[in-house]
Design an enzyme around this catalytic site. Structure first.
Site, PDB file in Angstrom:
ATOM      1  N   LYS A   9      -3.496  -3.498   7.926  1.00 21.57           N
ATOM      2  CA  LYS A   9      -3.725  -4.432   6.813  1.00 21.57           C
ATOM      3  C   LYS A   9      -3.648  -5.896   7.266  1.00 21.57           C
ATOM      4  O   LYS A   9      -3.151  -6.195   8.369  1.00 21.57           O
ATOM      5  CB  LYS A   9      -2.703  -4.141   5.715  1.00 21.57           C
ATOM      6  CG  LYS A   9      -2.886  -2.762   5.078  1.00 21.57           C
ATOM      7  CD  LYS A   9      -1.968  -2.602   3.878  1.00 21.57           C
ATOM      8  CE  LYS A   9      -2.137  -1.236   3.256  1.00 21.57           C
ATOM      9  NZ  LYS A   9      -1.304  -1.100   2.035  1.00 21.57           N
ATOM     10  N   TYR A  49      -9.390   0.763  -3.877  1.00 23.10           N
ATOM     11  CA  TYR A  49      -8.109   1.036  -4.546  1.00 23.10           C
ATOM     12  C   TYR A  49      -8.293   1.333  -6.033  1.00 23.10           C
ATOM     13  O   TYR A  49      -7.360   1.156  -6.818  1.00 23.10           O
ATOM     14  CB  TYR A  49      -7.158  -0.148  -4.346  1.00 23.10           C
ATOM     15  CG  TYR A  49      -6.474  -0.146  -2.991  1.00 23.10           C
ATOM     16  CD1 TYR A  49      -5.636   0.909  -2.613  1.00 23.10           C
ATOM     17  CD2 TYR A  49      -6.632  -1.199  -2.098  1.00 23.10           C
ATOM     18  CE1 TYR A  49      -4.988   0.923  -1.386  1.00 23.10           C
ATOM     19  CE2 TYR A  49      -5.992  -1.198  -0.863  1.00 23.10           C
ATOM     20  CZ  TYR A  49      -5.168  -0.137  -0.521  1.00 23.10           C
ATOM     21  OH  TYR A  49      -4.519  -0.123   0.701  1.00 23.10           O
ATOM     22  N   ASN A 112       2.515  -4.064   3.549  1.00 20.19           N
ATOM     23  CA  ASN A 112       3.202  -2.985   4.268  1.00 20.19           C
ATOM     24  C   ASN A 112       2.442  -2.481   5.500  1.00 20.19           C
ATOM     25  O   ASN A 112       2.563  -1.330   5.893  1.00 20.19           O
ATOM     26  CB  ASN A 112       3.554  -1.846   3.294  1.00 20.19           C
ATOM     27  CG  ASN A 112       2.326  -1.198   2.681  1.00 20.19           C
ATOM     28  OD1 ASN A 112       1.203  -1.628   2.928  1.00 20.19           O
ATOM     29  ND2 ASN A 112       2.530  -0.151   1.902  1.00 20.19           N
ATOM     30  N   HIS A 115      -2.329   1.365   5.852  1.00 20.41           N
ATOM     31  CA  HIS A 115      -2.692   2.345   4.824  1.00 20.41           C
ATOM     32  C   HIS A 115      -3.032   3.655   5.525  1.00 20.41           C
ATOM     33  O   HIS A 115      -3.584   3.640   6.627  1.00 20.41           O
ATOM     34  CB  HIS A 115      -3.926   1.864   4.042  1.00 20.41           C
ATOM     35  CG  HIS A 115      -4.548   2.943   3.213  1.00 20.41           C
ATOM     36  ND1 HIS A 115      -4.098   3.249   1.950  1.00 20.41           N
ATOM     37  CD2 HIS A 115      -5.552   3.817   3.478  1.00 20.41           C
ATOM     38  CE1 HIS A 115      -4.814   4.267   1.471  1.00 20.41           C
ATOM     39  NE2 HIS A 115      -5.709   4.632   2.385  1.00 20.41           N
ATOM     40  N   GLU A 126     -12.622   8.163   2.354  1.00 20.80           N
ATOM     41  CA  GLU A 126     -12.239   6.851   2.899  1.00 20.80           C
ATOM     42  C   GLU A 126     -12.897   6.608   4.266  1.00 20.80           C
ATOM     43  O   GLU A 126     -13.257   5.478   4.588  1.00 20.80           O
ATOM     44  CB  GLU A 126     -10.712   6.751   2.981  1.00 20.80           C
ATOM     45  CG  GLU A 126     -10.077   6.723   1.593  1.00 20.80           C
ATOM     46  CD  GLU A 126      -8.559   6.610   1.608  1.00 20.80           C
ATOM     47  OE1 GLU A 126      -7.948   6.607   2.696  1.00 20.80           O
ATOM     48  OE2 GLU A 126      -7.979   6.525   0.507  1.00 20.80           O
TER      49      GLU A 126
HETATM   50  P1  CMP Z   1      -1.195   1.869   0.306  1.00 29.02           P
HETATM   51  O1  CMP Z   1      -0.596   3.042   0.989  1.00 29.02           O
HETATM   52  O2  CMP Z   1      -2.352   1.189   0.932  1.00 29.02           O
HETATM   53  O3  CMP Z   1      -1.607   2.276  -1.201  1.00 29.02           O
HETATM   54  C1  CMP Z   1      -1.595   1.384  -2.282  1.00 29.02           C
HETATM   55  C2  CMP Z   1      -1.003   0.052  -1.929  1.00 29.02           C
HETATM   56  O4  CMP Z   1      -0.555  -0.696  -3.039  1.00 29.02           O
HETATM   57  C3  CMP Z   1       0.274   0.259  -1.109  1.00 29.02           C
HETATM   58  O5  CMP Z   1      -0.023   0.748   0.150  1.00 29.02           O
HETATM   59  C4  CMP Z   1       0.871  -1.132  -1.178  1.00 29.02           C
HETATM   60  O6  CMP Z   1       0.222  -2.073  -0.324  1.00 29.02           O
HETATM   61  C5  CMP Z   1       0.549  -1.491  -2.622  1.00 29.02           C
HETATM   62  N1  CMP Z   1       1.663  -1.154  -3.514  1.00 29.02           N
HETATM   63  C6  CMP Z   1       2.106   0.059  -3.879  1.00 29.02           C
HETATM   64  N2  CMP Z   1       3.133  -0.036  -4.739  1.00 29.02           N
HETATM   65  C7  CMP Z   1       3.338  -1.346  -4.925  1.00 29.02           C
HETATM   66  C8  CMP Z   1       4.256  -2.090  -5.712  1.00 29.02           C
HETATM   67  N3  CMP Z   1       5.161  -1.491  -6.479  1.00 29.02           N
HETATM   68  N4  CMP Z   1       4.177  -3.425  -5.670  1.00 29.02           N
HETATM   69  C9  CMP Z   1       3.235  -4.032  -4.912  1.00 29.02           C
HETATM   70  N5  CMP Z   1       2.345  -3.368  -4.136  1.00 29.02           N
HETATM   71  C10 CMP Z   1       2.382  -2.052  -4.140  1.00 29.02           C
END
Ligand code: CMP
Length: 139
Positions: A9, A49, A112, A115, A126
């Site tokens: 990311k 998303y 984070n 993904h 995907e």
């Molecule tokens: P990802 O695994 O890419 O799937 C959805 C994404 O949304 C997740 O990683 C985070 O980057 C984001 N995400 C999920 N939960 C939250 C949350 N509670 N607050 C902010 N971002 C979130």
């Protein structure tokens, strides 16, 4: 062997952690089958998303995912989908198991670092979202 999609990311690319994450995944037994760097536009991020579109964090997530380049890749391993989910750890790095990608490299629940597809069906979709047939000849 099966396949899954990972995306390094914008937070991890911008902070220069993409190489370390890639090395971590390769050491963990994943082989890279396709990889490129791209920048998502808002429509692409919203579509990718779409499953989260009712969630309160959706607009912020779209804004984050379009904030800079990302590195999508196709990874191969035995049971690649669950294996990669285990290797990256929980969504929130504060809850991610020690030694996982997110425990090591993620900044926050949103920023984070990586993904990973959550099912074989989503992995197929995907992979198709980011890679054309001609880029997937090795599969
Ligand atoms: P990802 O695994 O890419 O799937 C959805 C994404 O949304 C997740 O990683 C985070 O980057 C984001 N995400 C999920 N939960 C939250 C949350 N509670 N607050 C902010 N971002 C979130």
């Amino acid at each position: 062997m099966t396949h899954t999609l990972a995306i390094i990311k914008p937070d991890a690319v911008a902070s220069g952690r993409a190489g370390a994450i890639l090395a971590h995944l390769e050491k963990g037994g994943f082989t890279v089958q396709a990889l490129r760097m791209t920048r998502l536009n808002p429509a692409q991020a919203r579509a990718f998303y779409a499953v989260h579109k009712e969630r309160p964090f959706y607009e912020s997530l779209v804004s984050f995912m379009t904030s800079g380049p990302v590195i999508p890749m196709v990874l191969e391993a035995e049971n690649a989908v669950p294996a990669l989910r285990k290797a990256i750890g929980a969504t929130d790095p504060a809850e991610a198991e020690e030694g996982t990608v997110r425990a090591l490299y993620a900044e926050s629940k949103e920023r984070n670092a990586i993904h990973a597809s959550d099912s074989d069906e989503n992995a197929r979709n995907e992979i198709g979202f980011f890679f054309s047939q001609s880029e997937l000849l090795a599969l």
